[in-house]
Write a protein that holds these residues in place. Structure first.
Motif, PDB file in Angstrom:
ATOM      1  N   ALA A  96       0.849  -1.192   0.000  1.00  0.00           N
ATOM      2  CA  ALA A  96       0.000   0.000   0.000  1.00  0.00           C
ATOM      3  C   ALA A  96       0.882   1.239   0.000  1.00  0.00           C
ATOM      4  CB  ALA A  96      -0.897  -0.015   1.227  1.00  0.00           C
ATOM      5  N   GLY A  97       0.465   2.248  -0.742  1.00  0.00           N
ATOM      6  CA  GLY A  97       1.187   3.508  -0.754  1.00  0.00           C
ATOM      7  C   GLY A  97       2.279   3.624  -1.793  1.00  0.00           C
ATOM      8  N   THR A  98       2.522   2.583  -2.584  1.00  0.00           N
ATOM      9  CA  THR A  98       3.560   2.671  -3.613  1.00  0.00           C
ATOM     10  C   THR A  98       3.070   3.384  -4.864  1.00  0.00           C
ATOM     11  OG1 THR A  98       3.010   0.428  -4.356  1.00  0.00           O
ATOM     12  CG2 THR A  98       4.925   0.658  -2.891  1.00  0.00           C
ATOM     13  N   GLY A  99       1.767   3.626  -4.958  1.00  0.00           N
ATOM     14  CA  GLY A  99       1.245   4.378  -6.090  1.00  0.00           C
ATOM     15  C   GLY A  99       0.611   3.538  -7.175  1.00  0.00           C
ATOM     16  N   LYS A 100       0.160   2.350  -6.825  1.00  0.00           N
ATOM     17  CA  LYS A 100      -0.439   1.469  -7.837  1.00  0.00           C
ATOM     18  C   LYS A 100      -1.600   2.153  -8.559  1.00  0.00           C
ATOM     19  CE  LYS A 100      -1.151  -1.747  -4.728  1.00  0.00           C
ATOM     20  NZ  LYS A 100      -0.462  -1.209  -3.554  1.00  0.00           N
ATOM     21  N   THR A 101      -2.452   2.845  -7.801  1.00  0.00           N
ATOM     22  CA  THR A 101      -3.632   3.494  -8.367  1.00  0.00           C
ATOM     23  C   THR A 101      -3.269   4.719  -9.195  1.00  0.00           C
ATOM     24  OG1 THR A 101      -5.009   2.678  -6.565  1.00  0.00           O
ATOM     25  CG2 THR A 101      -5.815   4.619  -7.712  1.00  0.00           C
ATOM     26  N   THR A 102      -2.153   5.331  -8.904  1.00  0.00           N
ATOM     27  CA  THR A 102      -1.694   6.492  -9.673  1.00  0.00           C
ATOM     28  C   THR A 102      -0.895   6.058 -10.898  1.00  0.00           C
ATOM     29  OG1 THR A 102      -1.612   7.826  -7.663  1.00  0.00           O
ATOM     30  CG2 THR A 102      -0.309   8.609  -9.542  1.00  0.00           C
ATOM     31  N   ILE A 103       0.028   5.136 -10.708  1.00  0.00           N
ATOM     32  CA  ILE A 103       0.931   4.717 -11.787  1.00  0.00           C
ATOM     33  C   ILE A 103       0.217   3.807 -12.781  1.00  0.00           C
ATOM     34  CG2 ILE A 103       3.122   3.561 -12.315  1.00  0.00           C
ATOM     35  CD1 ILE A 103       3.224   6.313 -10.676  1.00  0.00           C
ATOM     36  N   GLY A 153      -8.810  -1.228  10.175  1.00  0.00           N
ATOM     37  CA  GLY A 153      -7.411  -1.449  10.542  1.00  0.00           C
ATOM     38  C   GLY A 153      -7.060  -2.903  10.734  1.00  0.00           C
ATOM     39  N   ILE A 154      -7.885  -3.807  10.221  1.00  0.00           N
ATOM     40  CA  ILE A 154      -7.649  -5.252  10.356  1.00  0.00           C
ATOM     41  C   ILE A 154      -7.087  -5.773   9.043  1.00  0.00           C
ATOM     42  CG2 ILE A 154      -8.715  -7.491  10.803  1.00  0.00           C
ATOM     43  CD1 ILE A 154     -10.991  -5.868  12.243  1.00  0.00           C
ATOM     44  N   PRO A 155      -5.881  -6.362   9.066  1.00  0.00           N
ATOM     45  CA  PRO A 155      -5.307  -6.887   7.832  1.00  0.00           C
ATOM     46  C   PRO A 155      -6.147  -8.043   7.290  1.00  0.00           C
ATOM     47  CG  PRO A 155      -3.653  -6.818   9.583  1.00  0.00           C
ATOM     48  CD  PRO A 155      -4.981  -6.517  10.211  1.00  0.00           C
ATOM     49  N   LEU A 156      -6.187  -8.155   5.971  1.00  0.00           N
ATOM     50  CA  LEU A 156      -6.876  -9.281   5.345  1.00  0.00           C
ATOM     51  C   LEU A 156      -6.051 -10.544   5.520  1.00  0.00           C
ATOM     52  CD1 LEU A 156      -7.994  -7.693   1.945  1.00  0.00           C
ATOM     53  CD2 LEU A 156      -9.286  -7.860   4.084  1.00  0.00           C
ATOM     54  N   ASN A 157      -6.751 -11.685   5.574  1.00  0.00           N
ATOM     55  CA  ASN A 157      -6.036 -12.962   5.600  1.00  0.00           C
ATOM     56  C   ASN A 157      -6.179 -13.618   4.214  1.00  0.00           C
ATOM     57  OD1 ASN A 157      -8.545 -14.394   5.489  1.00  0.00           O
ATOM     58  ND2 ASN A 157      -8.741 -14.226   7.700  1.00  0.00           N
ATOM     59  N   ASP A 158      -5.553 -14.760   4.048  1.00  0.00           N
ATOM     60  CA  ASP A 158      -5.577 -15.425   2.743  1.00  0.00           C
ATOM     61  C   ASP A 158      -6.988 -15.790   2.301  1.00  0.00           C
ATOM     62  OD1 ASP A 158      -2.865 -15.129   2.671  1.00  0.00           O
ATOM     63  OD2 ASP A 158      -2.391 -17.240   2.989  1.00  0.00           O
ATOM     64  N   ASP A 159      -7.850 -16.174   3.245  1.00  0.00           N
ATOM     65  CA  ASP A 159      -9.238 -16.497   2.893  1.00  0.00           C
ATOM     66  C   ASP A 159      -9.973 -15.270   2.364  1.00  0.00           C
ATOM     67  OD1 ASP A 159      -8.944 -19.162   3.585  1.00  0.00           O
ATOM     68  OD2 ASP A 159      -9.686 -18.858   5.630  1.00  0.00           O
ATOM     69  N   ASP A 160      -9.692 -14.106   2.972  1.00  0.00           N
ATOM     70  CA  ASP A 160     -10.310 -12.857   2.509  1.00  0.00           C
ATOM     71  C   ASP A 160      -9.861 -12.523   1.085  1.00  0.00           C
ATOM     72  OD1 ASP A 160     -11.457 -12.344   5.069  1.00  0.00           O
ATOM     73  OD2 ASP A 160      -9.618 -11.327   5.727  1.00  0.00           O
ATOM     74  N   ARG A 161      -8.601 -12.774   0.801  1.00  0.00           N
ATOM     75  CA  ARG A 161      -8.032 -12.375  -0.481  1.00  0.00           C
ATOM     76  C   ARG A 161      -8.412 -13.299  -1.633  1.00  0.00           C
ATOM     77  NH1 ARG A 161      -3.634 -11.102   3.000  1.00  0.00           N
ATOM     78  NH2 ARG A 161      -3.205  -8.874   3.005  1.00  0.00           N
ATOM     79  N   GLY A 162      -8.796 -14.530  -1.348  1.00  0.00           N
ATOM     80  CA  GLY A 162      -9.085 -15.506  -2.400  1.00  0.00           C
ATOM     81  C   GLY A 162     -10.076 -15.023  -3.449  1.00  0.00           C
ATOM     82  N   ALA A 185      -1.405   2.441   9.514  1.00  0.00           N
ATOM     83  CA  ALA A 185      -1.101   1.440  10.536  1.00  0.00           C
ATOM     84  C   ALA A 185      -0.914   0.044   9.932  1.00  0.00           C
ATOM     85  CB  ALA A 185      -2.210   1.399  11.582  1.00  0.00           C
ATOM     86  N   LEU A 186      -1.485  -0.204   8.772  1.00  0.00           N
ATOM     87  CA  LEU A 186      -1.348  -1.532   8.156  1.00  0.00           C
ATOM     88  C   LEU A 186      -0.084  -1.672   7.298  1.00  0.00           C
ATOM     89  CD1 LEU A 186      -5.006  -2.472   7.132  1.00  0.00           C
ATOM     90  CD2 LEU A 186      -3.680  -3.207   9.120  1.00  0.00           C
ATOM     91  N   LEU A 187       0.709  -0.611   7.179  1.00  0.00           N
ATOM     92  CA  LEU A 187       1.902  -0.682   6.334  1.00  0.00           C
ATOM     93  C   LEU A 187       2.892  -1.737   6.828  1.00  0.00           C
ATOM     94  CD1 LEU A 187       3.247   0.392   3.816  1.00  0.00           C
ATOM     95  CD2 LEU A 187       4.250   2.231   5.193  1.00  0.00           C
ATOM     96  N   ASP A 188       3.066  -1.832   8.148  1.00  0.00           N
ATOM     97  CA  ASP A 188       3.981  -2.854   8.686  1.00  0.00           C
ATOM     98  C   ASP A 188       3.547  -4.255   8.261  1.00  0.00           C
ATOM     99  OD1 ASP A 188       5.712  -1.065   9.924  1.00  0.00           O
ATOM    100  OD2 ASP A 188       4.643  -1.130  11.832  1.00  0.00           O
ATOM    101  N   SER A 189       2.238  -4.521   8.315  1.00  0.00           N
ATOM    102  CA  SER A 189       1.764  -5.858   7.920  1.00  0.00           C
ATOM    103  C   SER A 189       1.980  -6.083   6.426  1.00  0.00           C
ATOM    104  CB  SER A 189       0.297  -6.063   8.305  1.00  0.00           C
ATOM    105  OG  SER A 189      -0.564  -5.322   7.467  1.00  0.00           O
ATOM    106  N   GLN A 190       1.882  -5.016   5.636  1.00  0.00           N
ATOM    107  CA  GLN A 190       2.120  -5.134   4.193  1.00  0.00           C
ATOM    108  C   GLN A 190       3.579  -5.524   3.932  1.00  0.00           C
ATOM    109  OE1 GLN A 190       0.010  -3.425   1.183  1.00  0.00           O
ATOM    110  NE2 GLN A 190      -1.332  -4.703   2.417  1.00  0.00           N
ATOM    111  N   PHE A 191       4.519  -4.815   4.569  1.00  0.00           N
ATOM    112  CA  PHE A 191       5.937  -5.140   4.378  1.00  0.00           C
ATOM    113  C   PHE A 191       6.276  -6.531   4.918  1.00  0.00           C
ATOM    114  CE2 PHE A 191       6.759  -0.596   3.537  1.00  0.00           C
ATOM    115  CZ  PHE A 191       7.609  -0.728   2.442  1.00  0.00           C
TER     116      PHE A 191
END
Length: 172
Positions: free
Chosen positions: A13-20, A50-59, A126-132
């Motif tokens: 998140a925050g790398t600019g996917k939606t912009t780039i 503020g709750i990170p998604l898990n693999d089931d959420d992402r499927g 707050a979710l950036l740490d979980s992303q990295f």
């Protein structure tokens, strides 16, 4: 690019996917799809809290993005998706084998600063740490390029398109 690939713009998140993503799609003359639009409402509610998604959420989300990419195969397109884990990218490739990754990456401090400046986005800083922590950078065996996100959106998109063209030329 000589072949109309489907490009998956990936990164934390925050790398600019939606912009780039739209800038790259425009330069390549192909449609762009916003990966966040493929999330079911429950995923957005979870991330907004503020709750990170898990693999089931992402499927289901990954399956919807993969279906879009499969539909665009041979005609080209650009879609954003964090695609942080190799397993997620493998799931996308299982549906759309020809995808090419555009991995946006950069200094954590820069990414956090850009996230803090965003207005109206459901993903809190707050979710950036979980992303990295979740990120598994693409392997050498995964088709794609990596581009640093320092600079203006136009500079980043220009580097991305140049890297994609160079990759395409190298593949013959």
């Amino acid at each position: 690019m000589s072949t109309p690939d489907v490009i998956v713009v990936m990164g934390v998140a925050g790398t600019g996917k939606t912009t780039i993503g739209p800038l790259v799609a425009g330069a390549l003359g192909v449609p762009y799809a916003e990966g966040d639009d493929f999330h079911p409402p429950a995923n957005i509610a979870k991330m907004s809290a503020g709750i990170p998604l898990n693999d089931d959420d992402r499927g289901p989300w990954l399956d919807a993005i993969g279906a879009w990419a499969r539909e665009r195969a041979g005609r080209g397109g650009v879609v954003s998706s964090s695609a942080l884990k190799r397993a997620y990218r493998d799931r996308l490739r299982a549906v759309a084998p020809g995808i090419v990754l555009l991995h946006l990456t950069g200094e954590r401090a820069l990414i956090e600063e850009r996230m803090a400046e965003r207005k109206g986005h459901f993903m809190p800083t707050a979710l950036l740490d979980s992303q990295f922590a979740t990120l598994e950078p693409p392997g050498a065996d995964e088709a794609g390029v990596t581009v640093d996100v320092a600079g203006t959106p136009e500079e980043i998109a220009e580097r991305a398109v140049a890297a994609l063209h160079a990759r395409d030329a190298a593949d013959g």
